[in-house]
Design an enzyme around this catalytic site. Structure first.
Site, PDB file in Angstrom:
ATOM      1  N   GLY B 148     -21.061   1.229  19.273  1.00  0.00           N
ATOM      2  CA  GLY B 148     -21.305   0.350  18.148  1.00  0.00           C
ATOM      3  C   GLY B 148     -19.999   0.048  17.427  1.00  0.00           C
ATOM      4  O   GLY B 148     -19.001   0.761  17.588  1.00  0.00           O
ATOM      5  N   CYS B 149     -20.017  -1.024  16.641  1.00  0.00           N
ATOM      6  CA  CYS B 149     -18.787  -1.452  15.981  1.00  0.00           C
ATOM      7  C   CYS B 149     -18.352  -0.440  14.922  1.00  0.00           C
ATOM      8  O   CYS B 149     -17.184  -0.031  14.894  1.00  0.00           O
ATOM      9  CB  CYS B 149     -18.975  -2.833  15.369  1.00  0.00           C
ATOM     10  N   PHE B 150     -19.277  -0.018  14.060  1.00  0.00           N
ATOM     11  CA  PHE B 150     -18.904   0.971  13.037  1.00  0.00           C
ATOM     12  C   PHE B 150     -18.441   2.283  13.677  1.00  0.00           C
ATOM     13  O   PHE B 150     -17.421   2.845  13.275  1.00  0.00           O
ATOM     14  CB  PHE B 150     -20.076   1.232  12.088  1.00  0.00           C
ATOM     15  N   THR B 152     -16.969   2.857  16.462  1.00  0.00           N
ATOM     16  CA  THR B 152     -15.614   2.743  16.998  1.00  0.00           C
ATOM     17  C   THR B 152     -14.576   2.987  15.904  1.00  0.00           C
ATOM     18  O   THR B 152     -13.634   3.767  16.079  1.00  0.00           O
ATOM     19  CB  THR B 152     -15.416   1.342  17.620  1.00  0.00           C
ATOM     20  N   GLY B 153     -14.771   2.305  14.780  1.00  0.00           N
ATOM     21  CA  GLY B 153     -13.794   2.435  13.698  1.00  0.00           C
ATOM     22  C   GLY B 153     -13.761   3.818  13.063  1.00  0.00           C
ATOM     23  O   GLY B 153     -12.744   4.229  12.497  1.00  0.00           O
TER      24      GLY B 153
END
Lengths: 345, 345, 345, 345
Positions: B148-150, B152-153
C-alpha cells in the site's frame, strides 16, 4: 556527446536540466547564476538530486566558449545581447530563452521593453525558434530566439489559417490563461501563494510584451498586417497555458477548411496533436511535455473559428522547445530527449 | 521484450502505462476494464495520445495467459484472488497492486476488509513487494503483493531501526498526509474538487486498512510485536504522501545511531535518497518518480526520533514500485524504466 | 463605539479589518504601515473596497494615544515591546498579535527569537490571550499576548486533559499542518506559489518557535513540566490549521474520561464545537471563522488519545481571537462581531 | 420575520443558508432534499453547525405553502415548473435558481435543455432576476428567474453599452472562466479533484446552455438581435467567475464613452464596484460576496472594448443574487443581509 551550458538558474534552467537527464546526445556541463554562486544546482532544485552534480558558477563567457558546443540563455531581457554576440562569434550555438532576439523591429523592442537594443543588427540573423514554422532556418541558425510561452500557444494554431487567407486579418482575439510558473522563481507579491490560490485575474490587459511578438509572427504568416487583442490571465496552477483564439472566417470560405488546413499543415508534426471534433484540450494532458494539443470549433452561425490550444508553458513554452531547437541546430532528431508522456493525474 | 497485461483502468493503471512508455524491456499489450470496455485507453487518459493504442477489453484471463508473460492487477480488494490463482498456476508472473495478498494473516484481512479471503493458502507464497526489504524473495516470486502507498512511506524508514532494536516497539506514531489520487478515479463526494480544495482533514482515524499492513511489516522487522498509531490525512494536491514517524529511542542508544543505521541500510539503494541533516523532504521533489526521500531528526531532549519520508503515492506508492518488482521478477535491472526526475515546479 | 488602531498592514491586519466591518461596537480608525505609507488599505486589499477608507500611515504612537481606545499590534517580533510599554502606560488597551509577550520566561524568548527582550518586567502583566483558559484575567488585562496560531490549535484540546491529569506529561506528539497564510504576506521563496502548490513538507522540525509557547501553556495546565514534540507542516491552501495531537492515557484512567473532560470543560464555549464520536474536523468547516472544531478518538489497544482540532489560522489563530480578547477587555459580549459561518465550499 | 423554504440541498442551498444566518428579516424554516431526507443540514455542511438546525425533508409543496412566505428553488432544470406553478398560485413568492424560467422563448429552452417546457405561459410572468436591470419588475414579481452565473457576469457589463448603442451588436466574444462549485455537489468525473486540479480546459464550446440566456438579455438591451460567442472554461478553484468580454466600439463613438456609460449606469449600485483605470478585477476580491467588480480597457488601436468582470459564482452568481431578489420582492432593503466583505486571503 554535445556539451551545453546554461546561463541562468530559474525555472526554465531547471526544466532544461530535467529534460536533458534523458537526452542521449546533449549533456549539460555548465550552469551559471547570479544569486546562487557556489551552490549545487540540486540544492536549489532537490528533484535533481542524483541527476545533476553541477555547481552554479559566476557567468564566465570565456569558460563557456571553452567547454561548450552550445548554450541556453535563460535571462531577464537585455542581458543576453552581449553574451550572444560574443558566443556566436566564437561559433557557439545559442538558444536564447529570453526576449532579446524575438522581435525583428528594434523600435518595438524599445517600446515594450523600455530599453534600447544594443545590437539591432543581430536581429536579422537570429531565427525565431518555432520549429513547426521555421524548421529549415533553425537547422542553419547560429542564434535562435526561443519564442515566448504565450506566443507559442497562439501562433501555432493561427499561422496556417492566416497563411491560407481563410480568416480575416482583423479582429483576432487571443484570450490566454497561464499557470504561475511563467512568472519565474523570483518571489514577488503577484506570485505569492495566497495572492494567487483561489483567485483568477487578467493582467497586462492591452499592454503585455508578448502581444507584439504574436503580432509579428501572425503578420509574417498572413503576409500583411494583422490586428489582434491579446489578454493573458493568471490561473492557480503551476504549469500550463490554455489559449482560446477567436477569429472570423472570411466570407465565401467553407468552414470545414479551418480544420482541414490545420490538419494538413501539422499532420506530420510529432509535437502537435490535433484533437477530434468535439474534443478540446486540457493543460493536464500536456503536463511536463513538449506537446501542443489543439481543439477546433467552427461556429456556423457567427462565422467564427474558435481554436483552443494547450501547452506546458515551461516545456513547449520554453525549455522543451529550446531543446527541440538545439536538436535541429545540431543535426539531431528533432524529438530527441523529448518523447515525454504528460503526468496525469 | 516481455509482454505485460494490466487488469483495471484506474489511476494506477494509467501510471503504469505512463511509466512503461519508457521501458525498454516490458511492453503493455493488454488492458481490461469493467466500465470502459471498447474505449481506447487514450480516450480515458488523453495524456497517452500517441503513446498507447490499447483498447480496454472485458477481463479475459485466458487471453491474458495467451498473450502475456506477466500481469499487473489493479483492482478493488477481493477481485484479484481467483485471477491470481489461475494466472500463477499458468506460470504468469503476477504483481497485485490491490490489498489481497499483503496481509499474511487472513483473519486480519477479514477484519479489515469485511470479507473472507478465498485462498488463504496463497498468502504464504505471495511476497510482500518492498524490494528494499525483500529483494531476493521477490526475484524468485510468482506472486508479489505490491505494498500500500502509506505502508511504503512508513515501513522503509522504520524497518532498519526496529531491526537493529534501537527504537522502542511501543508508542510508534505514524502521521501521514496524502494527495487525493490515492482515493482512485471513481467519483465520490470525498474526492469531489470543492470538498477537498482549501481543506484538510484526518480520516480513518484508528481504523484505516493500511494500519495492520504497517503493523505486520514492522513486527517482521522488529522480530516481535510492535504497537503503533497510524493516522492518514487528506491534502489538497494530486500526488504525494508525506509521512512523519515518531518513535522513542531506547535508553542507552546513542542518538547518532539513528541516522547511521538508516544510511548504512540504504546507502546503495537507487530509489532511496537520504537527505543531509537539517533538510526535510518535500513531496514535490519526488513528483512522478519512484524515489523515497528521507529526512531524519533526533530530539535529544525527549529522546524521540522524527523521521519524515516523501513518496509519490501513485509511483513508489503503487505503479513505480510494481514495475520495480516486476523488473526483479523478470531478471531485469531493478531501475529499468524508472530513472525519473521529479517534475518541479 | 470604541476606537481601535491597527499597527501593521499584513494579513492579520487585513483580517482584523474584514472582521470589524461587522462589529457594532469597535471601529477601526487608524492603521499604520512601513512599506505602504500613504496608500489606501483597499488598494492593498481590494476586497475592502467600500468597507474601509483608512489610509496607511507611518506609525505614530502619539496619534494612536490620541485617537484610539485600544490597539492591535501585528508586527514582527521585537517591534511591539516599546510601543506596548508606551501605549499601556497611556491606558490604551493593547492586544499584541506578535510573539513579544507570549513567553513568560525571557530567557526562552532570547533563545528562540535570537533577541534580548527589552522589557522582561512587562511579561508578568501581559495575559496570554486564550479566553477559553484565561477569561477572567483577560477581562482585567491592559496587555494581552494573542497566542500563536499553532499553539491555539494544540493547547485548547490538551489543556483540560493535563489539568485533570488523565494523560501523561511525557511523550506528547503534536503534528500540525498549516495553510500558507500563516507565513505572512511578504514574498519569499518558501511561500512562492510554485514552491508550495502540489507539494507538502515538514519545516522547523524540532526548532519551531511555537514549540516553547505550547510547552509553557501545557506546563501551566499540567501543573508541572511536560515534554512534547511539535512538528509543523506546510499545506497548499490559504487558510487553516489541522492539529493532530497524540498523548498516552495514564494507566487506570477510564478512556471515556477523555471525551467527557473535554466536553465538560468546553460545553458552554461559543467558539468550541466538539464533534460527535467518529466525526473529525475539516479546516473547511471553520474557514474564515473563529471556531475551533475538535474530534476525539481513543485507541483502546495502545492507550493513546488522538485529538484532532481545526482552526482558521488567521481568525481563531490570530485576528478573530484578538477581537475576542478585546471584546472581553472592553466589557463587550465575547462573540460580538464574531458569529461567522464558515465559507464552504 | 419572513419565513422562507429552500427546495434542494446542493451548494446553492448551502450558500443560501450561510447568507441567511446574518439576515435580520428572512428566516429559513424548511429545506427539502431527495437524497438526504432525514439528515440534519449541518451533517451535509458542518460549517453550519450551530447556525442551522433544519432537517432535510422530502419535498412537500403543501407544507411549504403552509409554513413559508417565500421559497427558493435550487433544482435541476425541469423540476421547478410544476412546483412554481402551484406555489405562485398560492401566493408564495418564488425565486427559482434553476434554468426553468430564464428563457422567454420556450423553443430555445427545448433546444438547449432537451425538454419540452411544461408551462410556457408562465414564462411571461416570470421576471429575469438581475436587479441592476429589472429592479422595478422584480419588486412586483411573484416569480423571479434567478440568472445563471455566467450570464450575470456577462450581461451586467455589456448591457449599458448595447443599450446606448456604442458597441456593435455582432462579434461579441465572451470568454468566461469559472471555479468548480458551479458544477454542483454531485460527484462526477469532470469535477473529481484530480481531474481538475493542476489543469485548465474549455468546455461546452459553442453549445453551453448559458449562451442563449446571455443572447436573450443582450438582445433586450440592444433592442435587436446580437450575435455572440460564449466560451466557458473550468479553473482549479472553488469559487469565482472571471468574464473577459470583447466587443467592437462603433465607429464615430468616442472610446471614453465606454467607461462613462458603465459608470453612469451603475454608480449608485451597491453591488457593482467599477475599478479605476488600469485596475482589473480578481475573483479573490469578491470571494463569498454579492459584488460584481468591473475593469474596463479600451484599445484605441483596434477599437475594441475589453471589459473584465468578477463575481462569486455561488453568491452574486446564484444565492446572493437570489436573496437580493427576494429582498426586493418582500419590500426589504436590497442589500439586507448581503453587506459581505470578500474573504482574502
Amino acid at each position: 556527446m554535445f556539451k551545453v551550458g546554461i546561463i541562468g538558474d530559474g525555472y526554465t534552467a531547471a526544466d532544461l536540466l530535467r529534460l536533458l537527464t534523458r537526452h542521449d546526445y546533449i549533456e549539460p556541463v555548465y550552469i551559471s547564476s547570479t544569486e546562487n554562486i557556489g551552490k549545487k544546482i540540486y540544492e536549489l532544485y532537490p528533484n535533481l538530486i542524483g541527476f545533476s552534480n553541477l555547481t552554479c558558477e559566476k557567468t564566465n563567457i570565456d569558460k563557456v566558449k571553452e567547454v561548450c558546443d552550445a548554450v541556453f540563455l535563460a535571462l531577464p531581457h537585455g542581458l543576453s545581447v552581449p553574451m550572444v554576440r560574443d558566443l556566436s562569434k566564437a561559433n557557439i550555438k545559442c538558444v536564447d530563452l529570453g526576449a532579446d532576439f524575438r522581435l525583428k523591429d528594434s523600435s518595438i523592442y524599445e517600446k515594450y521593453y523600455d530599453m534600447v537594443h544594443e545590437s539591432p543588427e543581430m536581429l536579422t540573423d537570429a531565427v525565431y525558434g518555432l520549429p513547426e514554422l521555421y524548421r529549415e532556418q533553425i537547422k542553419k541558425a547560429q542564434i535562435v530566439a526561443n519564442p515566448g510561452c504565450f506566443p507559442t500557444g497562439a501562433i501555432v494554431p493561427l499561422a496556417p489559417l492566416l497563411q491560407a487567407g481563410v480568416i480575416e486579418n482583423e479582429g483576432i482575439i487571443i484570450d490566454s490563461k497561464s499557470g504561475v510558473s511563467g512568472a519565474g522563481r523570483t518571489p514577488k507579491t503577484a506570485s505569492h501563494f495566497c495572492e494567487v490560490n483561489e483567485g483568477l485575474k487578467a493582467y497586462g490587459v492591452g499592454t503585455h510584451r508578448h502581444s507584439p511578438e504574436i503580432a509579428q509572427e501572425l503578420k509574417f504568416a498572413a503576409g500583411n498586417k494583422t490586428q489582434l487583442i491579446f489578454t493573458p490571465h493568471l490561473v492557480p496552477m503551476n504549469r500550463g497555458i490554455l489559449t482560446t483564439a477567436y477569429s472570423r472566417i472570411r466570407s465565401g470560405i467553407n468552414p470545414s477548411k479551418i480544420r482541414q488546413l490545420i490538419e494538413d499543415k501539422y499532420n506530420n508534426e510529432y509535437f502537435i496533436r490535433i484533437l477530434p471534433e468535439g474534443v478540446f484540450p486540457n493543460t493536464k494532458w500536456v503536463y511536463g511535455t513538449n506537446f501542443i494539443d489543439i481543439g477546433i470549433y467552427v461556429d456556423n452561425e457567427t462565422g467564427q473559428a474558435i481554436i483552443v490550444s494547450a501547452i506546458d508553458n515551461l516545456t513547449k513554452g520554453a525549455s522543451g522547445q529550446a531543446i527541440q531547437n538545439l536538436n535541429l541546430m545540431l543535426g539531431l532528431k528533432e524529438n530527441e530527449g523529448l518523447k515525454l508522456v504528460g503526468l496525469h493525474p
